[in-house]
Design a protein around this motif. Structure first.
Motif, PDB file in Angstrom:
ATOM      1  N   MET A  67       0.811  -1.212   0.000  1.00 15.19           N
ATOM      2  CA  MET A  67       0.000   0.000   0.000  1.00 15.19           C
ATOM      3  C   MET A  67       0.846   1.265   0.000  1.00 15.19           C
ATOM      4  SD  MET A  67      -2.811  -1.343   2.811  1.00 15.19           S
ATOM      5  CE  MET A  67      -3.789   0.155   2.816  1.00 15.19           C
ATOM      6  N   ASP A  68       2.188   1.101  -0.025  1.00 15.12           N
ATOM      7  CA  ASP A  68       3.120   2.223  -0.059  1.00 15.12           C
ATOM      8  C   ASP A  68       2.904   3.164   1.132  1.00 15.12           C
ATOM      9  OD1 ASP A  68       5.210   3.777  -1.002  1.00 15.12           O
ATOM     10  OD2 ASP A  68       3.935   4.979  -2.327  1.00 15.12           O
ATOM     11  N   LEU A  69       2.893   2.569   2.348  1.00 12.68           N
ATOM     12  CA  LEU A  69       2.620   3.346   3.555  1.00 12.68           C
ATOM     13  C   LEU A  69       3.898   3.778   4.282  1.00 12.68           C
ATOM     14  CD1 LEU A  69      -0.323   1.235   5.062  1.00 12.68           C
ATOM     15  CD2 LEU A  69      -0.452   3.196   3.503  1.00 12.68           C
ATOM     16  N   PHE A  70       4.891   2.885   4.379  1.00 14.10           N
ATOM     17  CA  PHE A  70       6.095   3.177   5.153  1.00 14.10           C
ATOM     18  C   PHE A  70       7.177   2.190   4.748  1.00 14.10           C
ATOM     19  CE2 PHE A  70       3.830  -0.079   7.488  1.00 14.10           C
ATOM     20  CZ  PHE A  70       4.831  -0.963   7.855  1.00 14.10           C
ATOM     21  N   HIS A  71       8.387   2.456   5.198  1.00 13.99           N
ATOM     22  CA  HIS A  71       9.425   1.443   5.090  1.00 13.99           C
ATOM     23  C   HIS A  71      10.391   1.590   6.251  1.00 13.99           C
ATOM     24  CE1 HIS A  71      12.171   4.490   3.307  1.00 13.99           C
ATOM     25  NE2 HIS A  71      13.144   3.660   3.648  1.00 13.99           N
ATOM     26  N   LEU A  72      11.179   0.540   6.468  1.00 15.27           N
ATOM     27  CA  LEU A  72      12.201   0.495   7.501  1.00 15.27           C
ATOM     28  C   LEU A  72      13.524   0.163   6.816  1.00 15.27           C
ATOM     29  CD1 LEU A  72      10.032  -1.802   9.706  1.00 15.27           C
ATOM     30  CD2 LEU A  72      10.555   0.534  10.347  1.00 15.27           C
ATOM     31  N   GLN A  73      14.624   0.724   7.297  1.00 10.82           N
ATOM     32  CA  GLN A  73      15.919   0.363   6.731  1.00 10.82           C
ATOM     33  C   GLN A  73      17.008   0.539   7.762  1.00 10.82           C
ATOM     34  OE1 GLN A  73      15.724   3.428   3.468  1.00 10.82           O
ATOM     35  NE2 GLN A  73      17.884   3.752   4.031  1.00 10.82           N
ATOM     36  N   GLN A  74      18.142  -0.111   7.486  1.00 14.20           N
ATOM     37  CA  GLN A  74      19.217  -0.236   8.456  1.00 14.20           C
ATOM     38  C   GLN A  74      19.764   1.112   8.908  1.00 14.20           C
ATOM     39  OE1 GLN A  74      19.980  -3.297   9.610  1.00 14.20           O
ATOM     40  NE2 GLN A  74      21.294  -2.317  11.141  1.00 14.20           N
ATOM     41  N   GLY A  96      15.039   0.585  13.684  1.00 11.12           N
ATOM     42  CA  GLY A  96      14.092   0.772  14.772  1.00 11.12           C
ATOM     43  C   GLY A  96      13.257   2.027  14.654  1.00 11.12           C
ATOM     44  N   SER A  97      13.418   2.785  13.565  1.00 10.76           N
ATOM     45  CA  SER A  97      12.607   3.979  13.321  1.00 10.76           C
ATOM     46  C   SER A  97      11.930   3.844  11.957  1.00 10.76           C
ATOM     47  CB  SER A  97      13.466   5.246  13.365  1.00 10.76           C
ATOM     48  OG  SER A  97      14.067   5.383  14.645  1.00 10.76           O
ATOM     49  N   VAL A  98      10.856   4.592  11.771  1.00  9.50           N
ATOM     50  CA  VAL A  98       9.987   4.394  10.610  1.00  9.50           C
ATOM     51  C   VAL A  98      10.116   5.554   9.625  1.00  9.50           C
ATOM     52  CG1 VAL A  98       7.617   3.951   9.855  1.00  9.50           C
ATOM     53  CG2 VAL A  98       8.361   3.198  12.134  1.00  9.50           C
ATOM     54  N   PHE A  99      10.224   5.222   8.348  1.00  9.57           N
ATOM     55  CA  PHE A  99      10.123   6.206   7.275  1.00  9.57           C
ATOM     56  C   PHE A  99       8.680   6.189   6.782  1.00  9.57           C
ATOM     57  CE2 PHE A  99      14.547   4.999   7.383  1.00  9.57           C
ATOM     58  CZ  PHE A  99      15.247   6.157   7.063  1.00  9.57           C
ATOM     59  N   TRP A 100       7.929   7.220   7.127  1.00  5.99           N
ATOM     60  CA  TRP A 100       6.518   7.279   6.713  1.00  5.99           C
ATOM     61  C   TRP A 100       6.412   7.887   5.319  1.00  5.99           C
ATOM     62  CZ3 TRP A 100       2.844   4.710   9.117  1.00  5.99           C
ATOM     63  CH2 TRP A 100       3.051   4.341  10.450  1.00  5.99           C
ATOM     64  N   HIS A 101       5.740   7.170   4.424  1.00  6.40           N
ATOM     65  CA  HIS A 101       5.486   7.669   3.078  1.00  6.40           C
ATOM     66  C   HIS A 101       4.216   8.522   3.101  1.00  6.40           C
ATOM     67  CE1 HIS A 101       7.913   4.111   1.166  1.00  6.40           C
ATOM     68  NE2 HIS A 101       8.540   4.667   2.193  1.00  6.40           N
ATOM     69  N   PRO A 102       3.957   9.285   2.034  1.00  8.31           N
ATOM     70  CA  PRO A 102       2.776  10.165   2.045  1.00  8.31           C
ATOM     71  C   PRO A 102       1.482   9.448   2.400  1.00  8.31           C
ATOM     72  CG  PRO A 102       4.192  10.752   0.216  1.00  8.31           C
ATOM     73  CD  PRO A 102       4.799   9.525   0.835  1.00  8.31           C
ATOM     74  N   HIS A 103       1.223   8.277   1.801  1.00 10.38           N
ATOM     75  CA  HIS A 103      -0.035   7.576   2.093  1.00 10.38           C
ATOM     76  C   HIS A 103      -0.093   7.118   3.552  1.00 10.38           C
ATOM     77  CE1 HIS A 103      -1.139   6.439  -2.345  1.00 10.38           C
ATOM     78  NE2 HIS A 103      -1.301   7.716  -2.070  1.00 10.38           N
ATOM     79  N   GLY A 104       1.041   6.637   4.094  1.00  9.54           N
ATOM     80  CA  GLY A 104       1.051   6.210   5.488  1.00  9.54           C
ATOM     81  C   GLY A 104       0.838   7.368   6.437  1.00  9.54           C
TER      82      GLY A 104
END
Length: 672
Positions: A265-272, A276-284
């Motif tokens: 749904m292109d809401l968020f992603h996580l990366q190294q 432990g923190s969230v990258f929120w995308h526009p839809h999320g």
């Protein structure tokens, strides 16, 4: 002749039996049906083996499969032991460590023999079959008491270094027990160190009621400096029907996994780079903002005042609050100076002052309360913050949105007088009830009582627990219908708490909301108000949250609704899709009218077949697809398709569609 013991049964009857009589003997005396069904016993409340002798007067309750919590605990404990026995039978030289039961099964940590590598999932079918062989053999499970010295010698003789190490650390003089699978010392008998209890024999388990699920690495005693082991996980139940239902739930849970749906749904992603923190995308972030706006309306109407407090505070503040001593290892700590850097890394001077990213908001709210003189007339004072916090969670504990290091709480603290506590807790119960029902959740409510390590006097804890209990009773929630339960030892170190456990669409429970009645922190941080008598008094501080954290609550919502969020929360509430390019202009007009009505709408004018567009927007969980072509453009209509509906598309006028979508997109608290 020995004096007879008096055994009190749950029906109020008393049986007189000789010392050394077992619960199994008493079950057999009552009847053959009970003798067959009895799995274990509670003797004066303690869960014990069915064949363990009773030596004195006692209250006895026989445990059967109907007592599901106890029965499952026993079964899973036995499955864990049988797993270890099977592994050692198949792979001689394997060392065993420990294998507890879990919420839905069991695991055992083992070290593979040096002649082979660590166990993998390819080994699980053979281990499962060996476990079934042991279960079908119906081997008796026999308890024995051993001396510490004999047990250590036994483990060392067998090359069980981990067991020997553990046994050597057990207190001198303490009775140590082992359980044999098979008659002690007989051919094929297997032994493990365990306090028990266990079932009477392996045959009491259903060989079709378990499944080994996966393997992972684990360190001996959880310390990465120690030897690495293989942890073998299984799920265990009382019968195959329960196992099949659980596996079906797991399959459904996998479909609902918020990490998978969040990507689709292109809401968020996580990366190294920000583990432990969230990258929120526009839809999320649309979902986040909708929840934030909803919660602000709720707290505004309930008389809260919103505040904002610093992210970083001096360590002395955390020392005074008690968090530095109790919570230091979970805090991100930084010096208040720029460190010098050499080849070995940053160097901080000995006189550096330490700061910490806040792991919770409560001490900062006390500091706001302390600004200026507060009167009893100012109370209750309800301070609310969408507070961003940081906790140094272990790397292995992090899990999508459900367990993160940076999170934002819908946090509030109510400073009140003693005579206001019950009323304030009742008001919070009503607020939480309304909010959870707006999201379609049912819940259970539980009271977590004083832990062993705590601040404050016994009188403080007595009052706090009594007030929370009284408030729930007055609110009508301390009933079986609300799953009311008291949880000894599970409160915070500074306060008991009420917990709200939500049940989702596939029956899982999530502990989310809490309210805690705290007399400790106001004392430690010197919060006071002027009473009607003109003297200084301590306020009571009620810590409360409803979502818990926005991150976790959004994760729960995604999984509860399987991504098909209510229209008011959906990032895109409608897509206008064209069948032919000639309808592009009309599609733009439809989208403009929906947008003017406050609908989050997009257009899909691509030169693709409509079935392709329908499938793509269905995967993205868009609630409504408005299909338009030449006819719709000429007639001023739309063909509406509802996500998840078995109905074919419904043709309606544009005005009807706007009215319908506007109603569905209105948050529940704003509906007439």
């Amino acid at each position: 002749m020995s004096e007879l013991m008096k055994i009190s049964l749950p029906d109020g009857s008393v049986r007189e039996v000789a010392p050394g009589t077992t619960p199994a003997d008493i079950a057999a005396a009552i009847g053959p049906g009970l003798a067959k069904a009895a799995l274990a016993a509670r003797v004066d409340g303690e869960l014990r083996d069915i064949n363990r002798p009773i030596e004195k007067d006692a209250a006895l309750a026989l445990v059967t499969a109907k007592d599901e919590a106890d029965a499952l605990e026993l079964a899973r404990h036995d499955f864990a032991h049988i797993l270890a026995e099977a592994v050692q039978a198949l792979y001689p030289g394997t060392q065993i460590t420990f294998g507890p039961s879990t919420d839905d099964g069991f695991y055992y940590d083992v070290m593979a023999p040096a002649s082979r590598g660590p166990f993998t999932e390819d080994d699980l079918p053979a281990i499962e079959e060996k476990m079934r062989e042991i279960i079908r053999a119906d081997k008796p499970l026999v308890r024995e008491a051993w001396s510490r010295a004999d047990l250590i010698a036994r483990w060392r003789e067998q090359g069980e270094a981990f067991k020997a190490e553990w046994a050597a650390e057990l207190p001198e003089g303490e009775e140590l027990t082992v359980y044999w699978s098979g008659q002690p010392g007989s051919v094929g008998a297997w032994m493990d160190m365990c306090r028990g209890p266990h079932l009477a024999s392996t045959g009491k388990l259903d060989p079709a009621a378990f499944k080994l699920m996966r393997v992972s690495g684990a360190y001996w005693r959880g310390d990465q400096k120690n030897a690495q082991l293989t942890r073998i996980y299984g799920t265990g139940w009382l019968n195959k029907k329960q196992l099949d239902a659980h596996l079906m739930r797991l399959e459904e849970a996998a479909k609902r996994d918020h990490r998978k749906l969040g990507q689709e749904m292109d809401l968020f992603h996580l990366q190294q780079e920000a583990h432990g923190s969230v990258f929120w995308h526009p839809h999320g972030f649309v979902i986040w903002r909708a929840l934030e706006a909803y919660m602000r309306r709720a707290i505004d109407s309930a008389g809260y005042q919103e505040v904002k407090t610093p992210q970083v505070m001096d360590a002395r503040q955390w020392e005074q609050s008690g968090h530095w001593g109790k919570y230091r290892e979970n805090m991100f700590v930084i010096p208040d100076e720029v460190p010098n850097v050499d080849d070995e890394g940053p160097i901080v001077s000995d006189d550096a002052q330490w700061m910490a990213l806040k792991p919770m908001n409560c001490p900062a709210h006390v500091l706001i309360f302390r600004q200026g003189i507060k009167s009893y007339r100012d109370l209750p004072l309800r301070l609310y913050e969408n507070g961003c916090c940081h906790r140094n969670e272990p790397h292995g504990a992090l899990h999508g949105l459900m367990r993160v290091r940076q999170f934002t709480q819908d946090d509030a603290h109510i400073f009140c007088r003693e005579d206001q506590i019950v009323e304030e807790v009742q008001a919070f119960c009503r607020l939480a009830d309304r909010i959870y029902k707006d999201f379609g959740f049912t819940y259970a409510i539980k009271l977590a009582l004083r832990p062993e390590k705590r601040f404050g006097t016994e009188e403080m804890w007595d009052k706090a627990e009594s007030e929370l209990r009284d408030a729930v009773v007055r609110a009508g929630l301390a009933t079986e219908a609300y799953g009311w339960e008291e949880l000894p030892g599970e409160g915070a170190f500074y306060a008991p708490k009420l917990e709200w456990h939500l049940t989702d669409a596939i029956g899982r429970t999530w502990q989310v909301g809490t309210i805690q009645s705290d007399r400790v922190l106001p004392e430690r941080l010197d919060a006071s108000y002027v009473g009607e008598d003109g003297e200084r008094h301590r306020p009571v501080m009620l810590h409360r949250a409803i979502f818990g954290s926005y991150e976790r609550f959004i994760g729960i919502l995604i999984e509860h609704f399987a991504g098909k969020l209510p229209v008011w929360l959906a990032p895109v509430q409608a897509v206008v899709a064209t069948i032919v390019s000639e309808a592009d202009g009309y599609a733009a007009d439809v989208a403009a009218k929906l947008a003017a009505a406050g609908i989050r709408v997009e257009t899909d004018l691509r030169n693709e077949k409509i079935n392709y567009k329908v499938r793509e927007h269905s995967l993205a969980k868009v609630p409504h697809l408005l299909v338009v072509g030449r006819r719709e453009a000429e007639e001023g209509t739309v063909a509406l398709r509802r996500l998840g509906s078995d109905e074919h598309q419904k043709v309606m006028t544009l005005d009807e569609a706007v009215a319908m979508l506007t109603a569905e997109a209105t948050p529940p608290d704003l509906r007439a």
